[in-house]
Design a protein around this motif. Structure first.
Motif, mmCIF file in Angstrom:
data_model
loop_
_atom_site.group_PDB
_atom_site.id
_atom_site.type_symbol
_atom_site.label_atom_id
_atom_site.label_comp_id
_atom_site.label_asym_id
_atom_site.label_seq_id
_atom_site.Cartn_x
_atom_site.Cartn_y
_atom_site.Cartn_z
ATOM 1 N N LEU A 12 0.828 -1.207 0.000
ATOM 2 C CA LEU A 12 0.000 0.000 0.000
ATOM 3 C C LEU A 12 0.864 1.259 0.000
ATOM 4 C CD1 LEU A 12 -2.723 -1.093 2.559
ATOM 5 C CD2 LEU A 12 -3.159 -0.408 0.203
ATOM 6 N N TYR A 15 2.397 1.771 -3.396
ATOM 7 C CA TYR A 15 1.371 2.195 -4.356
ATOM 8 C C TYR A 15 1.042 3.673 -4.176
ATOM 9 C CZ TYR A 15 -3.016 2.457 -6.896
ATOM 10 O OH TYR A 15 -4.011 2.838 -7.768
ATOM 11 N N ILE A 16 0.890 4.089 -2.926
ATOM 12 C CA ILE A 16 0.558 5.493 -2.648
ATOM 13 C C ILE A 16 1.668 6.416 -3.145
ATOM 14 C CG2 ILE A 16 0.262 7.175 -0.779
ATOM 15 C CD1 ILE A 16 -1.355 5.002 0.709
ATOM 16 N N THR A 21 -1.454 8.800 -4.833
ATOM 17 C CA THR A 21 -2.896 8.633 -4.655
ATOM 18 C C THR A 21 -3.321 8.891 -3.213
ATOM 19 O OG1 THR A 21 -4.737 7.145 -5.149
ATOM 20 C CG2 THR A 21 -2.809 6.160 -4.139
ATOM 21 N N ALA A 26 -6.213 4.161 -2.863
ATOM 22 C CA ALA A 26 -5.503 2.920 -2.554
ATOM 23 C C ALA A 26 -6.473 1.856 -2.047
ATOM 24 C CB ALA A 26 -4.412 3.176 -1.523
ATOM 25 N N VAL A 37 -6.447 0.796 5.160
ATOM 26 C CA VAL A 37 -5.312 1.451 4.494
ATOM 27 C C VAL A 37 -4.659 2.437 5.446
ATOM 28 C CG1 VAL A 37 -4.614 2.991 2.620
ATOM 29 C CG2 VAL A 37 -6.270 1.185 2.188
#
Length: 82
Positions: A12, A15-16, A21, A26, A37
């Motif tokens: 996570l 990805y962020i 994002t 997410a 999250v």
């Protein structure tokens, strides 16, 4: 079971950072709740990967600073359509 949670927190976080994002974005991508999250990146990640945590915190702080602007834009679009 414990290892899976830490792995998810790292995924996570990455990805962020990669996509710049929001927590909501997410959560939608990974199919988990916003609360999950947030707990993963704000609490668990601090102990699993402190360096990654700092980077994620920077992105989340930017998102937090901009959220009132995004909310206003969303409201404006909502009423503009009707």
């Amino acid at each position: 079971m414990k290892g899976i949670v830490e792995e998810r927190a790292v995924e996570l976080g990455e990805y962020i950072i990669k996509n710049k994002t929001t927590v909501r974005g997410a959560a939608k991508k990974f199919g988990v709740s916003k609360s999950t999250v947030h707990k993963d990146v704000a609490q668990r990640l601090k102990y699993v990967d402190p360096q990654l945590y700092k980077q994620v915190k920077q992105v989340l702080d930017i998102n937090k600073a901009q959220r009132h602007i995004r909310g206003g834009m969303a409201t404006r679009l909502k009423y503009k359509k009707t």
